[in-house]
Design an enzyme around this catalytic site. Structure first.
Site, PDB file in Angstrom:
ATOM      1  N   ARG A  84       0.517  -1.187  -0.205  1.00 43.18           N
ATOM      2  CA  ARG A  84      -0.006   0.169  -0.075  1.00 43.18           C
ATOM      3  C   ARG A  84       1.113   0.909  -0.233  1.00 43.18           C
ATOM      4  O   ARG A  84       1.383   0.731   0.767  1.00 43.18           O
ATOM      5  CB  ARG A  84      -1.045   0.278   1.284  1.00 43.18           C
ATOM      6  CG  ARG A  84      -1.312   1.346   1.679  1.00 43.18           C
ATOM      7  CD  ARG A  84      -2.832   1.418   0.928  1.00 43.18           C
ATOM      8  NE  ARG A  84      -3.555   2.693   1.735  1.00 43.18           N
ATOM      9  CZ  ARG A  84      -4.149   3.442   2.461  1.00 43.18           C
ATOM     10  NH1 ARG A  84      -5.194   2.062   3.150  1.00 43.18           N
ATOM     11  NH2 ARG A  84      -5.120   4.433   2.777  1.00 43.18           N
ATOM     12  N   ARG A  93      -6.902   1.513  -3.422  1.00 40.86           N
ATOM     13  CA  ARG A  93      -5.991   1.624  -2.585  1.00 40.86           C
ATOM     14  C   ARG A  93      -5.475  -0.262  -2.742  1.00 40.86           C
ATOM     15  O   ARG A  93      -6.916  -0.643  -2.815  1.00 40.86           O
ATOM     16  CB  ARG A  93      -6.557   1.680  -1.366  1.00 40.86           C
ATOM     17  CG  ARG A  93      -7.310   1.361  -0.726  1.00 40.86           C
ATOM     18  CD  ARG A  93      -8.101   3.136   0.109  1.00 40.86           C
ATOM     19  NE  ARG A  93      -8.015   4.199  -0.012  1.00 40.86           N
ATOM     20  CZ  ARG A  93      -7.839   5.005   0.499  1.00 40.86           C
ATOM     21  NH1 ARG A  93      -7.927   4.820   1.888  1.00 40.86           N
ATOM     22  NH2 ARG A  93      -8.156   6.240  -0.036  1.00 40.86           N
ATOM     23  N   ASP A  96      -6.790  -1.173   2.595  1.00 39.27           N
ATOM     24  CA  ASP A  96      -7.248  -0.357   3.898  1.00 39.27           C
ATOM     25  C   ASP A  96      -8.073  -1.465   4.800  1.00 39.27           C
ATOM     26  O   ASP A  96      -8.266  -2.051   4.531  1.00 39.27           O
ATOM     27  CB  ASP A  96      -8.003   0.307   3.488  1.00 39.27           C
ATOM     28  CG  ASP A  96      -8.591   1.515   4.337  1.00 39.27           C
ATOM     29  OD1 ASP A  96      -7.372   2.652   3.893  1.00 39.27           O
ATOM     30  OD2 ASP A  96      -9.290   1.969   4.522  1.00 39.27           O
ATOM     31  N   ASP A  98      -8.620  -0.333   9.090  1.00 40.75           N
ATOM     32  CA  ASP A  98      -9.588   0.851   9.874  1.00 40.75           C
ATOM     33  C   ASP A  98     -10.166   0.470  11.161  1.00 40.75           C
ATOM     34  O   ASP A  98     -11.202  -0.681  10.775  1.00 40.75           O
ATOM     35  CB  ASP A  98     -10.421   1.550   9.069  1.00 40.75           C
ATOM     36  CG  ASP A  98      -9.868   3.025   8.008  1.00 40.75           C
ATOM     37  OD1 ASP A  98      -8.875   2.885   8.151  1.00 40.75           O
ATOM     38  OD2 ASP A  98     -10.793   2.735   7.012  1.00 40.75           O
TER      39      ASP A  98
HETATM   40  O1  GSY Z   1     -11.852   4.080   3.571  1.00 41.69           O
HETATM   41  C1  GSY Z   1     -12.080   3.005   3.278  1.00 41.69           C
HETATM   42  C2  GSY Z   1     -11.503   3.405   1.554  1.00 41.69           C
HETATM   43  N1  GSY Z   1     -12.736   3.419   1.139  1.00 41.69           N
HETATM   44  C3  GSY Z   1     -13.338   2.438   0.430  1.00 41.69           C
HETATM   45  C4  GSY Z   1     -13.718   1.777   0.665  1.00 41.69           C
HETATM   46  O2  GSY Z   1     -13.302   0.796   1.422  1.00 41.69           O
HETATM   47  N2  GSY Z   1     -14.702   1.295  -0.139  1.00 41.69           N
HETATM   48  C5  GSY Z   1     -15.838   2.236  -0.360  1.00 41.69           C
HETATM   49  N3  GSY Z   1     -16.795   2.015  -1.157  1.00 41.69           N
HETATM   50  N4  GSY Z   1     -15.509   3.305  -0.605  1.00 41.69           N
HETATM   51  C6  GSY Z   1     -14.465   4.189  -0.619  1.00 41.69           C
HETATM   52  N5  GSY Z   1     -13.933   5.024  -0.550  1.00 41.69           N
HETATM   53  C7  GSY Z   1     -12.838   4.941   0.162  1.00 41.69           C
HETATM   54  S1  GSY Z   1     -11.939   6.927   0.877  1.00 41.69           S
END
Ligand code: GSY
Length: 175
Positions: A84, A93, A96, A98
């Site tokens: 990443r 990415r 991710d 979190d």
């Molecule tokens: O915050 C996580 C990264 N992220 C995502 C995600 O994991 N899924 C979707 N559908 N949209 C996202 N936008 C971000 S930034």
């Protein structure tokens, strides 16, 4: 393993499924983090920066002997192990990770805020979360999870991609 954490996982670059499975293997592959539960995997429309590929998203529950900051470091190391690079803020990415919740704790530091400050607005987090923790309550919640999900405008952007088992995971949150 006295602590319990919920972690949201997402990927929209490369082999998204392999990225997610490798992240779980790396993260839980040491004696101090144990995988307890995995949601189904959902394919989701990108939120924030929309000109990017579809994501896969899921939520896992782990037990851990680490404290929250140590767990965060392990998540960041896992992201780096999987290649990443932090480039566009809301952009694509490889992986991710979190931390959504850590026990019932409220933590606010420069590096980590839990419960995650945007989790209640994100259907791509709330739907998999509901699947494995439908009774979750955090202080910012004025209603149960299923009621909050029903009010989310982007829930149609979250579609089942790989079901965890035979149950209809959307049944409890359909209005
Ligand atoms: O915050 C996580 C990264 N992220 C995502 C995600 O994991 N899924 C979707 N559908 N949209 C996202 N936008 C971000 S930034």
């Amino acid at each position: 393993m006295e602590n319990t954490a919920l972690i949201a996982i997402g990927s929209n670059i490369g082999n998204r499924y392999d990225n997610m499975m490798n992240a779980i293997k790396i993260l839980t592959g040491t004696p101090n983090i144990r995988l307890v539960k995995c949601s189904s995997i959902y394919e989701t429309d990108p939120v924030g920066y929309e000109e990017q590929d579809l994501f896969l998203n899921m939520v896992i529950e782990v037990n851990t002997a680490l404290n929250a900051m140590e767990l965060l470091d392990r998540c960041l190391e896992t992201e780096l192990d999987l290649g990443r690079k932090r480039e566009i803020r809301w952009g694509p990415r490889t992986i991710d990770l979190d931390i959504l919740t850590f026990n019932q704790e409220n933590i606010e530091t420069e590096k980590l805020i839990v419960p995650h400050p945007r989790m209640l607005e994100r259907a791509f987090v709330m739907i998999p979360l509901h699947e494995i923790k439908s009774d979750l309550r955090i202080s910012a919640m004025e209603k149960p999870l299923d009621a909050l999900i029903n009010e989310l405008p982007d829930k149609e952007g979250v579609r089942i991609w790989k079901r965890r088992n035979g149950e209809d995971v959307f049944a409890p949150i359909e209005s």
